[in-house]
Write a protein that holds these residues in place. Structure first.
Motif, short mmCIF file in Angstrom:
data_model
loop_
_atom_site.label_atom_id
_atom_site.label_comp_id
_atom_site.label_asym_id
_atom_site.label_seq_id
_atom_site.Cartn_x
_atom_site.Cartn_y
_atom_site.Cartn_z
N VAL A 15 11.33 64.75 4.17
CA VAL A 15 11.69 65.93 4.95
C VAL A 15 12.88 65.62 5.85
N ALA A 16 12.93 64.43 6.42
CA ALA A 16 14.08 64.07 7.25
C ALA A 16 15.37 64.10 6.43
N ALA A 17 15.30 63.60 5.22
CA ALA A 17 16.49 63.62 4.36
C ALA A 17 16.91 65.05 4.06
N PHE A 18 15.93 65.93 3.84
CA PHE A 18 16.28 67.33 3.61
C PHE A 18 17.00 67.91 4.81
N GLY A 19 16.47 67.61 6.00
CA GLY A 19 17.10 68.13 7.22
C GLY A 19 18.51 67.62 7.38
N LEU A 20 18.73 66.36 7.02
CA LEU A 20 20.07 65.80 7.15
C LEU A 20 21.02 66.36 6.10
N SER A 21 20.49 66.76 4.95
CA SER A 21 21.37 67.32 3.93
C SER A 21 21.95 68.64 4.39
N ALA A 22 21.13 69.48 4.99
CA ALA A 22 21.55 70.69 5.70
C ALA A 22 22.83 71.31 5.17
N GLN A 115 5.75 69.52 -1.17
CA GLN A 115 5.77 68.53 -0.09
C GLN A 115 4.71 68.83 0.96
N ARG A 116 4.24 67.79 1.62
CA ARG A 116 3.40 67.90 2.82
C ARG A 116 3.98 66.92 3.82
N ALA A 117 4.23 67.41 5.04
CA ALA A 117 4.80 66.51 6.04
C ALA A 117 4.65 67.09 7.43
N ALA A 118 4.71 66.20 8.40
CA ALA A 118 4.81 66.59 9.80
C ALA A 118 6.29 66.50 10.15
N VAL A 119 6.83 67.58 10.70
CA VAL A 119 8.27 67.66 10.97
C VAL A 119 8.50 67.94 12.45
#
Length: 164
Positions: A15-22, A115-119
């Motif tokens: 999820v962090a990588a997704f946020g950084l791809s932005a 996906q399952r994650a804490a964001v």
């Protein structure tokens, strides 16, 4: 490290990588506040953003992912909750609630699928995202996904998220 911890770490990293791809914002057009303001189902949210002095922030470059509760979601809160939050003396609490609905980066539903994650939210606490059967954010269902803005993405949710 046990298997469960490894899976959690991988999910958070994903999820962090997704946020950084932005990278999914549009070139030209309306920002998040413009998009929300143009939709009558978000009039309570827009009024709350104004009362919290967050309009300028969400008109900034971002990118942001906003889990946007509808008027019906706000109306489902206990009687008087919204009116109380909109009082000037409760601005800090209103900011806390609203920023709990915002995640840094632009994350689309296809990035959440499976996906399952804490964001981490802008407010500082985390939300739990479960994209294994539709998309849930804590207990709120995403009813409309991927409303694109120049500075991020809006996902419509059916419940107001309340931080601890």
């Amino acid at each position: 490290m046990n298997r469960r911890q490894t899976l959690k770490t991988l999910a958070l990293g994903t999820v962090a990588a997704f946020g950084l791809s932005a990278c999914v914002t549009t070139a030209g057009g309306d920002d998040i506040v413009d998009v929300a303001s143009a939709n009558p189902d978000f009039s309570t949210l827009v009024a709350a953003l104004d009362a919290a002095d967050l309009v300028g922030t969400l008109q900034g470059p971002g990118p942001f992912t906003v889990f946007a509760p509808t008027n019906a979601a706000f109306a489902a809160l206990p009687a008087g909750t919204v009116d109380n939050l909109l009082l000037p003396e409760n601005k800090d609490q209103l900011v806390k609630v609203l920023t709990y609905h915002v995640v840094p980066g632009a994350v689309t539903s296809d990035q959440l699928a499976g996906q399952r994650a804490a964001v981490a939210t802008v407010q500082g606490q985390t939300v739990t995202i479960d994209g294994t059967n539709g998309v849930l954010v804590n207990d709120a269902a995403v009813t409309t996904a991927d409303i694109m803005a120049t500075n991020g993405v809006i996902h419509v949710i059916d419940t107001v998220l309340l931080p601890n």
